[in-house]
Design a protein around this motif. Structure first.
Motif, PDB file in Angstrom:
ATOM      1  N   GLY A   1      30.826  43.968  39.048  1.00  0.00           N
ATOM      2  CA  GLY A   1      32.249  44.220  39.299  1.00  0.00           C
ATOM      3  C   GLY A   1      33.147  43.264  38.515  1.00  0.00           C
ATOM      4  N   CYS A   2      34.165  43.827  37.913  1.00  0.00           N
ATOM      5  CA  CYS A   2      35.113  43.032  37.128  1.00  0.00           C
ATOM      6  C   CYS A   2      36.385  43.862  37.002  1.00  0.00           C
ATOM      7  N   ASN A   3      37.524  43.259  37.312  1.00  0.00           N
ATOM      8  CA  ASN A   3      38.773  44.019  37.178  1.00  0.00           C
ATOM      9  C   ASN A   3      39.434  43.799  35.824  1.00  0.00           C
ATOM     10  N   ARG A   4      38.702  43.116  34.937  1.00  0.00           N
ATOM     11  CA  ARG A   4      39.165  42.865  33.565  1.00  0.00           C
ATOM     12  C   ARG A   4      40.542  42.205  33.538  1.00  0.00           C
ATOM     13  N   CYS A   5      40.698  41.227  34.400  1.00  0.00           N
ATOM     14  CA  CYS A   5      41.981  40.518  34.439  1.00  0.00           C
ATOM     15  C   CYS A   5      42.129  39.572  33.249  1.00  0.00           C
ATOM     16  N   GLY A   6      41.000  39.216  32.613  1.00  0.00           N
ATOM     17  CA  GLY A   6      41.038  38.372  31.427  1.00  0.00           C
ATOM     18  C   GLY A   6      41.146  36.880  31.699  1.00  0.00           C
ATOM     19  N   THR A   7      41.198  36.499  32.948  1.00  0.00           N
ATOM     20  CA  THR A   7      41.388  35.076  33.272  1.00  0.00           C
ATOM     21  C   THR A   7      40.272  34.209  32.695  1.00  0.00           C
ATOM     22  N   CYS A   8      39.041  34.720  32.723  1.00  0.00           N
ATOM     23  CA  CYS A   8      37.916  33.891  32.288  1.00  0.00           C
ATOM     24  C   CYS A   8      37.887  33.699  30.772  1.00  0.00           C
ATOM     25  N   CYS A   9      38.740  34.397  30.030  1.00  0.00           N
ATOM     26  CA  CYS A   9      38.820  34.215  28.578  1.00  0.00           C
ATOM     27  C   CYS A   9      39.851  33.139  28.212  1.00  0.00           C
TER      28      CYS A   9
ATOM     29  N   ALA B   1      42.094  27.726  32.028  1.00  0.00           N
ATOM     30  CA  ALA B   1      42.429  28.296  33.337  1.00  0.00           C
ATOM     31  C   ALA B   1      41.181  28.453  34.194  1.00  0.00           C
ATOM     32  N   PHE B   2      40.073  28.740  33.527  1.00  0.00           N
ATOM     33  CA  PHE B   2      38.854  29.010  34.289  1.00  0.00           C
ATOM     34  C   PHE B   2      37.908  27.813  34.315  1.00  0.00           C
ATOM     35  N   ASP B   3      38.312  26.714  33.682  1.00  0.00           N
ATOM     36  CA  ASP B   3      37.468  25.518  33.628  1.00  0.00           C
ATOM     37  C   ASP B   3      36.055  25.878  33.158  1.00  0.00           C
TER      38      ASP B   3
ATOM     39  N   VAL C   1      27.795  38.468  30.079  1.00  0.00           N
ATOM     40  CA  VAL C   1      27.058  38.137  31.303  1.00  0.00           C
ATOM     41  C   VAL C   1      27.915  37.354  32.300  1.00  0.00           C
ATOM     42  N   PHE C   2      29.068  36.884  31.840  1.00  0.00           N
ATOM     43  CA  PHE C   2      29.895  36.094  32.759  1.00  0.00           C
ATOM     44  C   PHE C   2      30.673  37.006  33.710  1.00  0.00           C
ATOM     45  N   TYR C   3      30.463  36.798  34.990  1.00  0.00           N
ATOM     46  CA  TYR C   3      31.257  37.465  36.036  1.00  0.00           C
ATOM     47  C   TYR C   3      31.622  36.414  37.061  1.00  0.00           C
ATOM     48  N   CYS C   4      32.831  36.496  37.560  1.00  0.00           N
ATOM     49  CA  CYS C   4      33.280  35.470  38.511  1.00  0.00           C
ATOM     50  C   CYS C   4      32.794  35.746  39.927  1.00  0.00           C
ATOM     51  N   ASN C   5      32.206  36.914  40.157  1.00  0.00           N
ATOM     52  CA  ASN C   5      31.754  37.266  41.513  1.00  0.00           C
ATOM     53  C   ASN C   5      30.620  36.328  41.943  1.00  0.00           C
TER      54      ASN C   5
HETATM   55  S1  SF4 Z   1      34.873  38.211  35.375  1.00  0.00           S
HETATM   56 FE1  SF4 Z   1      36.418  37.752  36.906  1.00  0.00          FE
HETATM   57  S2  SF4 Z   1      37.918  36.430  35.869  1.00  0.00           S
HETATM   58 FE2  SF4 Z   1      36.680  37.434  34.285  1.00  0.00          FE
HETATM   59  S3  SF4 Z   1      37.832  39.300  33.716  1.00  0.00           S
HETATM   60 FE3  SF4 Z   1      36.361  39.879  35.319  1.00  0.00          FE
HETATM   61  S4  SF4 Z   1      37.487  39.711  37.257  1.00  0.00           S
HETATM   62 FE4  SF4 Z   1      38.657  38.569  35.683  1.00  0.00          FE
END
Ligand code: SF4
Ligand code: SF4
Length: 148
Positions: free
Chosen positions: A32-40, A44-46, A95-99
């Motif tokens: 699951g990812c809402n593609r908010c882009g924060t992790c890029c 912001a994402f440390d 492979v990076f997901y914040c979940n």
């Molecule tokens: S992994 Fe998380 S922070 Fe990164 S784009 Fe998806 S929802 Fe946003």
């Protein structure tokens, strides 16, 4: 070192196939990812994104790298909070997901595909480097601009 000619085309074609297999596995895992882009935005994402030299070369061969400052610590391919190079993005991006529910599954997938990409580098007898993505991208962009 970057390989050139038909050999390198095979290498990058195989890298694309490895990414396709990874995407199939990720579809099954579905973190699951809402593609908010924060992790890029790495500040912001440390977060520090690492990538191999062949993955960065794969990007540089296929897309124009915008001008950027490494010190901003934001991926230059992030446009309006979206990745603008999804087809070419690195293993670490994929492979990076914040979940937090997938904190065990995803590292195993990462390790599996890291090894496959490293094996590919060995198969084609290319130099292997695994470095912070922005540093490596800036270096590759500079080389592409100067042609050396
Ligand atoms: S992994 Fe998380 S922070 Fe990164 S784009 Fe998806 S929802 Fe946003
Ligand atoms: S390449 Fe795409 S997914 Fe990877 S850090 Fe940059 S914007 Fe994010």
């Amino acid at each position: 070192m970057t390989t050139k000619g038909p050999l390198s085309q095979d290498l990058y074609s195989e890298l694309g196939t490895i990414y396709q297999h990874l995407e199939k596995e990720l579809t099954l895992v579905n973190p699951g990812c809402n593609r908010c882009g924060t992790c890029c935005n790495f500040t912001a994402f440390d977060h520090i994104l690492y990538a191999s030299n062949i993955e960065v070369d794969f990007i540089v061969r296929n897309v124009k790298v915008p001008d950027f400052n490494v010190s901003d610590n934001v991926c230059p391919f992030l446009k309006e909070n979206q990745c603008s190079i999804r087809g070419f993005r690195t293993l670490g991006c994929r492979v990076f997901y914040c979940n937090p529910q997938y904190k065990e599954v995803l590292p195993a997938l990462y390790e599996k595909y890291y090894r496959l990409i490293k094996d590919l580098s060995r198969k084609y007898n290319t130099q292997w480097e695994y470095l912070p993505f922005l540093d490596r991208l800036a270096e590759a962009k500079k080389k592409a601009n100067t042609g050396c």
